[in-house]
Design an enzyme around this catalytic site. Structure first.
Site, PDB file in Angstrom:
ATOM      1  N   TYR A  26      32.604  36.360  40.623  1.00  0.00           N
ATOM      2  CA  TYR A  26      32.910  35.957  41.997  1.00  0.00           C
ATOM      3  C   TYR A  26      31.705  35.333  42.689  1.00  0.00           C
ATOM      4  O   TYR A  26      31.340  35.718  43.794  1.00  0.00           O
ATOM      5  CB  TYR A  26      33.430  37.157  42.797  1.00  0.00           C
ATOM      6  CG  TYR A  26      34.729  37.684  42.240  1.00  0.00           C
ATOM      7  CD1 TYR A  26      35.907  36.970  42.435  1.00  0.00           C
ATOM      8  CD2 TYR A  26      34.770  38.854  41.497  1.00  0.00           C
ATOM      9  CE1 TYR A  26      37.109  37.422  41.900  1.00  0.00           C
ATOM     10  CE2 TYR A  26      35.970  39.301  40.955  1.00  0.00           C
ATOM     11  CZ  TYR A  26      37.127  38.581  41.164  1.00  0.00           C
ATOM     12  OH  TYR A  26      38.309  39.024  40.633  1.00  0.00           O
ATOM     13  N   TYR A 154      45.049  46.108  43.950  1.00  0.00           N
ATOM     14  CA  TYR A 154      44.253  45.288  43.033  1.00  0.00           C
ATOM     15  C   TYR A 154      44.424  45.858  41.624  1.00  0.00           C
ATOM     16  O   TYR A 154      44.274  47.066  41.423  1.00  0.00           O
ATOM     17  CB  TYR A 154      42.757  45.290  43.423  1.00  0.00           C
ATOM     18  CG  TYR A 154      41.923  44.543  42.420  1.00  0.00           C
ATOM     19  CD1 TYR A 154      41.897  43.148  42.407  1.00  0.00           C
ATOM     20  CD2 TYR A 154      41.196  45.218  41.434  1.00  0.00           C
ATOM     21  CE1 TYR A 154      41.171  42.452  41.456  1.00  0.00           C
ATOM     22  CE2 TYR A 154      40.462  44.524  40.481  1.00  0.00           C
ATOM     23  CZ  TYR A 154      40.454  43.143  40.498  1.00  0.00           C
ATOM     24  OH  TYR A 154      39.743  42.453  39.552  1.00  0.00           O
ATOM     25  N   ASP A 255      48.079  52.872  37.888  1.00  0.00           N
ATOM     26  CA  ASP A 255      46.820  52.238  37.483  1.00  0.00           C
ATOM     27  C   ASP A 255      45.673  53.129  37.969  1.00  0.00           C
ATOM     28  O   ASP A 255      45.304  53.084  39.141  1.00  0.00           O
ATOM     29  CB  ASP A 255      46.759  50.834  38.090  1.00  0.00           C
ATOM     30  CG  ASP A 255      45.437  50.128  37.783  1.00  0.00           C
ATOM     31  OD1 ASP A 255      44.517  50.778  37.239  1.00  0.00           O
ATOM     32  OD2 ASP A 255      45.314  48.935  38.110  1.00  0.00           O
ATOM     33  N   LYS A 284      37.273  51.711  32.955  1.00  0.00           N
ATOM     34  CA  LYS A 284      36.016  51.945  33.670  1.00  0.00           C
ATOM     35  C   LYS A 284      35.217  53.151  33.174  1.00  0.00           C
ATOM     36  O   LYS A 284      34.460  53.030  32.239  1.00  0.00           O
ATOM     37  CB  LYS A 284      36.294  52.036  35.172  1.00  0.00           C
ATOM     38  CG  LYS A 284      36.674  50.690  35.784  1.00  0.00           C
ATOM     39  CD  LYS A 284      36.689  50.747  37.278  1.00  0.00           C
ATOM     40  CE  LYS A 284      37.143  49.449  37.936  1.00  0.00           C
ATOM     41  NZ  LYS A 284      36.089  48.458  38.059  1.00  0.00           N
TER      42      LYS A 284
HETATM   43  C1  LIG Z   1      42.608  49.636  39.893  1.00  0.00           C
HETATM   44  C2  LIG Z   1      42.024  48.619  38.960  1.00  0.00           C
HETATM   45  N1  LIG Z   1      42.790  48.102  37.978  1.00  0.00           N
HETATM   46  C3  LIG Z   1      42.311  47.209  37.091  1.00  0.00           C
HETATM   47  C4  LIG Z   1      41.013  46.758  37.174  1.00  0.00           C
HETATM   48  C5  LIG Z   1      40.504  45.752  36.181  1.00  0.00           C
HETATM   49  O1  LIG Z   1      39.594  46.319  35.317  1.00  0.00           O
HETATM   50  P1  LIG Z   1      38.546  45.399  34.504  1.00  0.00           P
HETATM   51  O2  LIG Z   1      37.618  44.828  35.526  1.00  0.00           O
HETATM   52  O3  LIG Z   1      37.891  46.345  33.551  1.00  0.00           O
HETATM   53  O4  LIG Z   1      39.344  44.344  33.810  1.00  0.00           O
HETATM   54  C6  LIG Z   1      40.184  47.251  38.185  1.00  0.00           C
HETATM   55  C7  LIG Z   1      38.801  46.773  38.320  1.00  0.00           C
HETATM   56  O5  LIG Z   1      38.164  46.884  39.343  1.00  0.00           O
HETATM   57  C8  LIG Z   1      40.697  48.203  39.099  1.00  0.00           C
HETATM   58  O6  LIG Z   1      39.945  48.709  40.095  1.00  0.00           O
END
Ligand SMILES: Cc1ncc(COP(=O)(O)O)c(C=O)c1O
Length: 443
Positions: A26, A154, A255, A284
């Site tokens: 970004y 997100y 998620d 993560k």
């Molecule tokens: C809730 C959520 N899902 C998916 C992702 C995407 O993960 P990555 O950056 O490892 O592709 C993130 C990343 O910040 C996230 O916070």
């Protein structure tokens, strides 16, 4: 700590090449804001090339829960490198993957019995969405091809993930015309400890009850909406979503890429509502921040239905699936979570974050302060200039990376109360300097 301090000239040369060749997340290539060179890191400290040490408030975007350069994680990686660092997963298996999947099934909400390993959070979301679609295809219900999600969400940067990020305020809004169209309910308004009001889920209820024949799944971040706004919402909302999904025959994808492994104060944020999703995404912190890795878990019923369907298998298989090195480190990280008593660590950080940040509510440039688990958010009145505020934060000896009006920390679980106080105080001092400068028009 390994002390690789560079001369000012070496440092400048590297940064010049960085600007010439390297794209950062970004950020602009034509008008880049400065990047800071990290030469080593240990515990909660990042060491810069010029010798300065910063207290890390970001856990490298939610990952580094046990701190940097952890000897146990390093040793797990070294041991595994000497055995096999990578081998294809098609037709081959290995102990680190089997051990990890067994562990994940044991600690995640009940009913999630099958694990699909992949390489990053966004891919885990793609896998989850594809799993939901393939499940309905295997059930002969091919019309169930849409998703319902929440505004301010997100889910990552790949295409299916982008299609369920907030289409107006999210960072992918410019792709609104390019991504597949799905359904968006308003972001939940009821706070974690606020009294439940059924009105909060009225529009969601309307969409799911009128569109259930087309809906494959609901996808959401349970309790904490992260990069879409750092918002925390009522467990009751999540409970109602589970009930509505059951009632209308729609799958629920949670998620937990950001919230998984303790960050919200529960090992998994779904536990706040006592629910199990049909599909769960993890990433993560899964390797304690050592390397990129992710997992998508589902129920036996979904896995069996997919396996009995037209393709006889789930149609997905990344090259680096179940990378043994990542699995070995993830196993060590899960052991550390237990040994370190993650709950005590996170509860301690929670108390300290409240104590340090809540007084900031009285500052005129602060709109809101909120703390949940080991996440502390200071929402300011105006979006900050990232390059400028970052300079001020670094000058205070802290690493915090705000976005928009959100200045937030999610420290490594191992941070001491003293370092947490220095982190929060440094962050608030930098904000005060920044807003004074902005107000005075001095910059
Ligand atoms: C809730 C959520 N899902 C998916 C992702 C995407 O993960 P990555 O950056 O490892 O592709 C993130 C990343 O910040 C996230 O916070």
């Amino acid at each position: 700590m390994n002390s690789i301090t560079k001369t000012a000239q070496q440092n400048a040369e590297l940064l010049q090449k960085d600007q010439q060749f390297v794209w950062h997340p970004y950020s602009s290539l034509s008008d880049p804001i400065p990047a800071y060179e990290v030469v080593s890191a240990s515990g909660v400290y990042l060491k810069l090339a010029d010798g300065r040490e910063l207290i890390d408030g970001m856990s490298s975007w939610w990952c580094t829960i046990h701190g940097y350069n952890h000897p146990v994680l390093n040793q797990a990686a070294k041991d595994q490198i000497d055995r096999v660092s990578h081998v294809m997963f098609g037709g081959i298996t290995h102990a680190p993957a089997v051990e990890l999947c067994e562990k994940l099934v044991a600690i995640t909400p009940s009913g999630l019995d099958k694990v699909f390993l992949s390489d990053s959070g966004s891919v885990a979301v793609e896998v989850a969405i594809k799993m939901a679609f393939q499940y309905w295809i295997s059930q002969g219900q091919t019309q169930k091809s849409q998703l319902l999600t929440l505004r301010s969400g997100y889910h990552g940067d790949t295409f299916a993930a982008m299609s369920v990020c907030d289409p107006k305020t999210g960072m992918h809004h410019m792709f609104d015309q390019v991504v597949n169209k799905h359904h968006f309910a308003p972001a939940p308004q009821t706070g974690v400890y606020e009294e439940w009001n059924e009105e909060d889920i009225a529009e969601f209820t309307e969409i799911i009850s009128t569109r259930s024949d087309q809906l494959a799944a609901v996808i959401l971040e349970p309790i904490v909406q992260g990069a879409g706004g750092m918002r925390f919402y009522s467990p009751h909302y999540l409970k109602r979503v589970r009930e509505l999904c059951d009632q209308h025959n729609v799958l629920l994808i949670a998620d937990e890429i950001a919230t998984g492994f303790g960050r919200s104060g529960k090992l998994f944020a779904c536990e706040w509502a006592g629910i199990s999703p049909d599909i769960l995404c993890l990433g993560k912190a899964i390797t304690g921040g050592t390397m990129s890795f992710a997992a998508t878990l589902t129920t036996t019923e979904i896995a069996t239905s997919i396996s009995r369907g037209e393709a006889s298998c789930f149609m997905h298989g990344p090259t680096f699936m179940a990378n043994p090195l990542a699995c070995a480190v993830a196993n060590a990280s899960l052991d550390l979570l237990e040994q370190n008593d993650w709950k005590a660590q996170v509860d301690g950080l929670n108390q300290a974050l409240k104590q340090q940040l809540e007084p900031a509510l009285k500052l005129e440039y602060v709109e809101d302060v909120r703390v949940l688990g080991a996440i502390g958010v200071v929402q300011v009145t105006d979006p900050v200039d990232l390059g400028r505020i970052q300079e001020m934060l670094v000058a205070e000896g802290v690493w915090v990376r705000p976005f928009g009006k959100l200045v937030y920390v999610m420290p490594p679980y191992v941070m001491s109360p003293q370092d947490l106080a220095l982190l929060c105080q440094g962050m608030l001092r930098a904000l005060t300097t920044y807003f004074k400068e902005t107000h005075d028009g001095a910059h």
